[in-house]
Design a protein around this motif. Structure first.
Motif, PDB file in Angstrom:
ATOM      1  N   LYS A   1      -7.252   4.340   1.465  1.00 55.94           N
ATOM      2  CA  LYS A   1      -6.526   4.233   1.195  1.00 55.94           C
ATOM      3  C   LYS A   1      -5.644   4.892   2.855  1.00 55.94           C
ATOM      4  CE  LYS A   1      -4.179   7.267  -1.515  1.00 55.94           C
ATOM      5  NZ  LYS A   1      -3.738   8.572  -2.542  1.00 55.94           N
ATOM      6  N   LYS A   2      -6.546   5.127   3.513  1.00 51.82           N
ATOM      7  CA  LYS A   2      -6.044   5.767   4.674  1.00 51.82           C
ATOM      8  C   LYS A   2      -5.439   4.755   5.668  1.00 51.82           C
ATOM      9  CE  LYS A   2      -8.752  10.216   5.178  1.00 51.82           C
ATOM     10  NZ  LYS A   2      -9.509  10.907   5.687  1.00 51.82           N
ATOM     11  N   ILE A   3      -6.350   3.892   5.391  1.00 47.03           N
ATOM     12  CA  ILE A   3      -5.625   2.808   6.466  1.00 47.03           C
ATOM     13  C   ILE A   3      -4.873   1.705   5.486  1.00 47.03           C
ATOM     14  CG2 ILE A   3      -6.622  -0.017   6.471  1.00 47.03           C
ATOM     15  CD1 ILE A   3      -9.620   0.387   7.386  1.00 47.03           C
ATOM     16  N   SER A   4      -3.963   1.629   4.717  1.00 45.78           N
ATOM     17  CA  SER A   4      -2.819   1.130   3.987  1.00 45.78           C
ATOM     18  C   SER A   4      -2.136   2.096   4.430  1.00 45.78           C
ATOM     19  CB  SER A   4      -3.309   1.439   2.236  1.00 45.78           C
ATOM     20  OG  SER A   4      -2.818   2.617   1.619  1.00 45.78           O
ATOM     21  N   GLN A   5      -2.367   3.682   4.895  1.00 36.87           N
ATOM     22  CA  GLN A   5      -1.101   4.058   4.984  1.00 36.87           C
ATOM     23  C   GLN A   5      -0.663   4.229   5.938  1.00 36.87           C
ATOM     24  OE1 GLN A   5      -2.942   8.016   3.505  1.00 36.87           O
ATOM     25  NE2 GLN A   5      -1.593   7.636   0.737  1.00 36.87           N
ATOM     26  N   ALA A   6      -1.551   3.524   7.100  1.00 37.20           N
ATOM     27  CA  ALA A   6      -0.842   3.632   8.360  1.00 37.20           C
ATOM     28  C   ALA A   6       0.468   3.617   8.888  1.00 37.20           C
ATOM     29  CB  ALA A   6      -2.668   3.164   9.071  1.00 37.20           C
ATOM     30  N   GLY A   7       0.568   3.532   9.763  1.00 32.61           N
ATOM     31  CA  GLY A   7       1.962   2.263  10.159  1.00 32.61           C
ATOM     32  C   GLY A   7       1.494   1.445  10.999  1.00 32.61           C
ATOM     33  N   GLY A   8       2.576   0.658  11.396  1.00 33.94           N
ATOM     34  CA  GLY A   8       2.543  -0.329  12.797  1.00 33.94           C
ATOM     35  C   GLY A   8       2.667  -1.084  12.786  1.00 33.94           C
ATOM     36  N   ALA A   9       3.374  -1.975  13.529  1.00 31.57           N
ATOM     37  CA  ALA A   9       3.977  -3.972  13.422  1.00 31.57           C
ATOM     38  C   ALA A   9       2.774  -4.635  12.600  1.00 31.57           C
ATOM     39  CB  ALA A   9       4.273  -4.297  14.671  1.00 31.57           C
ATOM     40  N   ASP A  10       1.135  -4.171  13.179  1.00 34.68           N
ATOM     41  CA  ASP A  10       0.209  -4.962  12.356  1.00 34.68           C
ATOM     42  C   ASP A  10       0.292  -4.823  10.948  1.00 34.68           C
ATOM     43  OD1 ASP A  10      -0.522  -1.951  12.908  1.00 34.68           O
ATOM     44  OD2 ASP A  10      -2.181  -3.175  12.946  1.00 34.68           O
ATOM     45  N   ARG A  11       1.143  -3.337  10.270  1.00 33.85           N
ATOM     46  CA  ARG A  11       0.577  -3.464   9.404  1.00 33.85           C
ATOM     47  C   ARG A  11       1.917  -4.302   8.365  1.00 33.85           C
ATOM     48  NH1 ARG A  11      -3.193  -2.857   7.473  1.00 33.85           N
ATOM     49  NH2 ARG A  11      -2.988  -1.701   5.886  1.00 33.85           N
ATOM     50  N   ALA A  12       2.858  -5.361   9.146  1.00 34.47           N
ATOM     51  CA  ALA A  12       4.178  -5.748   8.975  1.00 34.47           C
ATOM     52  C   ALA A  12       3.542  -6.699   7.295  1.00 34.47           C
ATOM     53  CB  ALA A  12       4.772  -6.018   9.430  1.00 34.47           C
ATOM     54  N   GLU A  13       2.383  -7.515   7.348  1.00 34.28           N
ATOM     55  CA  GLU A  13       2.595  -8.580   5.695  1.00 34.28           C
ATOM     56  C   GLU A  13       2.098  -7.916   4.801  1.00 34.28           C
ATOM     57  OE1 GLU A  13       0.932 -12.081   8.076  1.00 34.28           O
ATOM     58  OE2 GLU A  13       2.623 -12.135   9.302  1.00 34.28           O
ATOM     59  N   THR A  14       2.029  -6.375   5.055  1.00 33.32           N
ATOM     60  CA  THR A  14       0.712  -6.155   3.835  1.00 33.32           C
ATOM     61  C   THR A  14       1.895  -5.781   2.275  1.00 33.32           C
ATOM     62  OG1 THR A  14       1.858  -3.645   4.291  1.00 33.32           O
ATOM     63  CG2 THR A  14      -0.360  -4.164   5.121  1.00 33.32           C
ATOM     64  N   GLU A  15       0.699  -6.635   1.488  1.00 34.11           N
ATOM     65  CA  GLU A  15       1.074  -6.035  -0.015  1.00 34.11           C
ATOM     66  C   GLU A  15       0.676  -4.656  -0.368  1.00 34.11           C
ATOM     67  OE1 GLU A  15       3.642  -7.840  -1.242  1.00 34.11           O
ATOM     68  OE2 GLU A  15       3.759  -9.468   0.656  1.00 34.11           O
ATOM     69  N   HIS A  16       1.568  -4.764  -1.685  1.00 33.47           N
ATOM     70  CA  HIS A  16       0.956  -3.736  -2.325  1.00 33.47           C
ATOM     71  C   HIS A  16       0.047  -4.307  -3.135  1.00 33.47           C
ATOM     72  CE1 HIS A  16       4.031  -0.647  -1.780  1.00 33.47           C
ATOM     73  NE2 HIS A  16       5.220  -1.550  -1.965  1.00 33.47           N
ATOM     74  N   ILE A  17      -1.483  -3.786  -3.456  1.00 34.62           N
ATOM     75  CA  ILE A  17      -2.696  -3.907  -4.164  1.00 34.62           C
ATOM     76  C   ILE A  17      -3.037  -3.297  -5.100  1.00 34.62           C
ATOM     77  CG2 ILE A  17      -5.343  -4.867  -3.550  1.00 34.62           C
ATOM     78  CD1 ILE A  17      -3.179  -6.423  -2.337  1.00 34.62           C
ATOM     79  N   TYR A  18      -3.047  -2.789  -5.997  1.00 38.50           N
ATOM     80  CA  TYR A  18      -3.485  -2.534  -7.686  1.00 38.50           C
ATOM     81  C   TYR A  18      -4.842  -2.750  -7.479  1.00 38.50           C
ATOM     82  CZ  TYR A  18       1.095  -1.988  -9.585  1.00 38.50           C
ATOM     83  OH  TYR A  18       2.323  -1.274  -9.565  1.00 38.50           O
ATOM     84  N   VAL A  19      -5.759  -1.978  -7.219  1.00 40.20           N
ATOM     85  CA  VAL A  19      -7.482  -1.606  -7.675  1.00 40.20           C
ATOM     86  C   VAL A  19      -7.875  -1.041  -9.014  1.00 40.20           C
ATOM     87  CG1 VAL A  19     -10.434  -1.259  -6.192  1.00 40.20           C
ATOM     88  CG2 VAL A  19      -7.506  -1.796  -4.729  1.00 40.20           C
ATOM     89  N   THR A  20      -8.989  -1.854  -9.886  1.00 43.48           N
ATOM     90  CA  THR A  20      -9.094  -1.335 -10.679  1.00 43.48           C
ATOM     91  C   THR A  20     -10.344  -0.989 -10.831  1.00 43.48           C
ATOM     92  OG1 THR A  20      -7.299  -1.318 -12.110  1.00 43.48           O
ATOM     93  CG2 THR A  20      -8.603  -1.641 -12.998  1.00 43.48           C
ATOM     94  N   LEU A  21     -10.918  -0.385 -11.310  1.00 45.31           N
ATOM     95  CA  LEU A  21     -12.579   0.132 -11.223  1.00 45.31           C
ATOM     96  C   LEU A  21     -12.772   1.006 -12.806  1.00 45.31           C
ATOM     97  CD1 LEU A  21     -13.646   1.762  -7.971  1.00 45.31           C
ATOM     98  CD2 LEU A  21     -13.510  -0.247  -9.049  1.00 45.31           C
ATOM     99  N   ALA A  22     -13.943   0.440 -13.433  1.00 45.53           N
ATOM    100  CA  ALA A  22     -13.826   0.759 -15.282  1.00 45.53           C
ATOM    101  C   ALA A  22     -15.350   0.439 -15.106  1.00 45.53           C
ATOM    102  CB  ALA A  22     -13.443  -0.035 -15.324  1.00 45.53           C
TER     103      ALA A  22
END
Length: 205
Positions: free
Chosen positions: A174-195
């Motif tokens: 989660k911390k990685i996903s919230q990090a900014g910067g140009a290298d994060r430009a191609e990210t998509e929203h990801i749903y992770v479900t655990l059960a």
């Protein structure tokens, strides 16, 4: 600390506050609205109609607003009203108290929320499968998507330990996903479900 809250001139306690929020979220469409606002910050009513595919959102929006889960931040007319999720720190305090566990109304509200959340999880997976089939996602995303099932044999305590370890791992990501910067430009929203839950396979317990 438990606090009382006044809503439209009526004082309600912490238990009622939590029940109101659980019931407000106990609907797949309302969960979808909150998800959209969480990821896209602010959306108009018209945009939310497009996101949910539901042309009748007035009741859902009013229900979430009354529970102080979302709020109006823009022009207040029928289709151009702008909505956002109320930040957690700006909502009235409604901390869990152990006495709530024996409240039948609270139990019913929690069960309703669990059912709605499960339905929404299934809907997300179906939506992704349909989008892959329709070519909305490239092979890289289709191949990267996670779908795994494990059958384990654990004690209740071991299952709790597994949950704690997975939560720690996901917090790091989660911390990685919230990090900014140009290298994060191609990210998509990801749903992770655990059960993880016990199943009865016909063997004596």
């Amino acid at each position: 600390m438990l606090t009382m809250t006044r809503v439209e001139g009526v004082t309600i306690g912490p238990s009622e506050q939590l029940q109101q929020r659980f019931r407000a979220l106990s609907d797949p469409t309302r969960l979808q609205i909150v998800e959209a606002l969480r990821f896209r910050t602010r959306l108009t009513t018209a945009e939310l109609i497009k996101v949910t595919g539901n042309r009748s959102l007035a009741h859902h929006l009013r229900t979430l607003e009354a529970a102080q889960i979302i709020r109006v931040v823009g022009e207040p007319d029928r289709t151009r009203t702008v909505w956002e999720e109320v930040p957690i720190g700006h909502r009235p305090q409604a901390e869990w108290d152990e006495s709530m566990a024996t409240d039948p109304e609270m139990t019913a509200a929690i069960r309703a929320l669990e059912r709605a959340t499960t339905y929404r999880r299934i809907s997300r997976m179906r939506e992704f499968d349909d989008q892959v089939r329709d070519g909305e996602w490239g092979d890289d995303w289709a191949d990267a998507a996670i779908g795994r099932d494990y059958q384990l044999q654990l004690t209740a305590q071991e299952l709790e330990q597994l949950d704690e370890q997975l939560a720690e791992l996901l917090e790091r990501w989660k911390k990685i996903s919230q990090a900014g910067g140009a290298d994060r430009a191609e990210t998509e929203h990801i749903y992770v479900t655990l059960a993880g839950f016990p199943v009865n396979l016909g063997s004596p317990r």
